[in-house]
Design an enzyme around this catalytic site. Structure first.
Site, mmCIF file in Angstrom:
data_model
loop_
_atom_site.group_PDB
_atom_site.id
_atom_site.type_symbol
_atom_site.label_atom_id
_atom_site.label_comp_id
_atom_site.label_asym_id
_atom_site.label_seq_id
_atom_site.Cartn_x
_atom_site.Cartn_y
_atom_site.Cartn_z
ATOM 1 C CG ASP A 142 47.723 33.647 49.183
ATOM 2 O OD1 ASP A 142 48.880 34.016 49.434
ATOM 3 O OD2 ASP A 142 47.409 32.450 49.030
ATOM 4 N NE ARG A 192 53.912 35.842 48.931
ATOM 5 C CZ ARG A 192 53.266 34.970 49.724
ATOM 6 N NH1 ARG A 192 52.036 34.611 49.469
ATOM 7 N NH2 ARG A 192 53.876 34.467 50.775
#
Ligand code: FDA
Length: 315
Positions: A142, A192
């Site tokens: 992340d 992402r």
């Protein structure tokens, strides 16, 4: 930019750093009911049940063991062990290839520890990637606040030398991200792309919604025209449609990119895209440390805040 973006949003994100509010929220059963819209539960059993349900609907998952304020090495080790346990359990589900992924925050693995933080986080990430590879589970790192970005990408580059499928998140609102997209658009890279959820200064980030959306579109084009595997993390109909148009233009096969959305957000759209033949992954957070994640969701959208306020007053 409206009142929500200029005044409310920074205040809500600041509340995410308040320990007093965190404790108060944890004790309120009403708050917890609302939290469950975004976080399926605190235990591994909760998240495995949610995983099986989503897999049954033709969706893929990425599971995040919540936690981002690791202040000592024992906590980092405990988080790493929680991932090992989770990965072992995921390995027994017999899910389709590539449908299971875990998402990691390097801060939870020790990145911010004052002594040897980078080394500790790198070793923990390596160990998780090793385990995940053996159990057929993907891993993506992340993105947190901008101050940790350069070091996070360094760690990702290091771990990718042994585990090239390791993915990471790039936040379109950061001014540096177009360059990062170019670097990470090559063969084998899994990126992402999200808009970005932290309060950042204009020195490092676009803060105007329209400018963020334009930056997202530029980054999307770089990734879709590249030869990596783009993961389009957005609930925004405009970004979703742009991704579809670019996939057609660049002749991407349906299994060479995917949509990603957060658990509990636009669930109908998640299923619609999957039923139309798209690859769709749902980001599934779980754990006792849900507060920071939950506050970022409230800060994203006036409607999320209204939903929270209505539940608090029982309407
Ligand atoms: P945005 O919030 O800008 O909304 C645009 C439009 O989308 C709205 O006008 C509406 O039409 C639609 N929409 C959005 N939410 C909706 C809702 N609840 N219901 C109905 N319609 C809605 N951030 C970060 O900083 N680091 C990270 O690592 C990650 N990781 C991550 C993973 C995944 C899988 C996702 C989907 C997102 C993240 N994020 C993140 C969060 C991300 O940066 C961003 O804050 C949110 O996704 C919100 O931006 P959107 O692009 O979804 O739309």
């Amino acid at each position: 930019m409206g009142f929500f973006d200029t005044a409310l949003r920074p205040g809500i994100l600041a509340a995410g750093r308040s320990d007093r509010l965190k404790v108060a929220s944890s004790r309120t059963s009403m708050t917890r009911n609302v939290v469950e819209r975004f976080v399926p539960g605190e235990t591994e059993a909760d998240v495995l049940a949610a995983t099986e349900k989503l897999l049954g609907q033709g969706l893929m998952v990425s599971i995040d063991h919540l936690g981002e304020d690791t202040t000592d090495e024992r906590q980092a080790t405990a988080t790493t062990e929680a991932y090992h346990h989770l990965i072992g359990a995921l390995g027994t589900l017999g899910a389709a290839p590539n449908s299971l992924e875990v998402s990691l925050k390097l801060s939870a693995l020790g990145q911010a520890l004052p002594r040897h933080g980078t080394k500790i986080a790198t070793e923990n990430a390596m160990a998780i990637c090793d385990d995940a590879q053996r159990h057929g589970v993907l891993v993506t790192v992340d993105a947190e606040d901008h101050a940790s970005t350069a070091e996070r990408l360094d760690i990702v580059r290091t771990v990718r030398t042994d585990f090239p499928t390791l993915g990471t998140v790039l936040q379109a609102y950061l001014r540096r991200t177009e360059d990062d997209c170019t670097e990470f658009s090559g063969p084998g890279s899994r990126i992402r792309l999200c808009k970005g959820a932290y309060a950042e200064s204009p020195a490092v980030a676009f803060t105007d919604r329209a400018a963020v959306d334009e930056a997202y579109q530029r980054c999307l084009r770089i990734l879709m025209c590249g030869s990596g595997y783009p993961m389009i993390a957005s609930h925004d109909p405009v970004m979703i449609e742009s991704a579809r148009v670019l996939a057609t233009e660049t002749r991407r096969l349906p299994d060479s990119w995917e949509h990603q959305m957060l658990y509990g957000i636009r669930t109908d759209e998640q299923r619609r895209l999957a039923e139309a033949g798209g690859a769709v992954r749902v980001y599934l957070p779980f754990g006792a440390e849900w507060y920071g994640y939950f506050v970022r969701r409230l800060a994203e959208r006036p409607a999320n805040l209204t939903f929270f306020a209505r539940a608090l007053v029982g309407r």
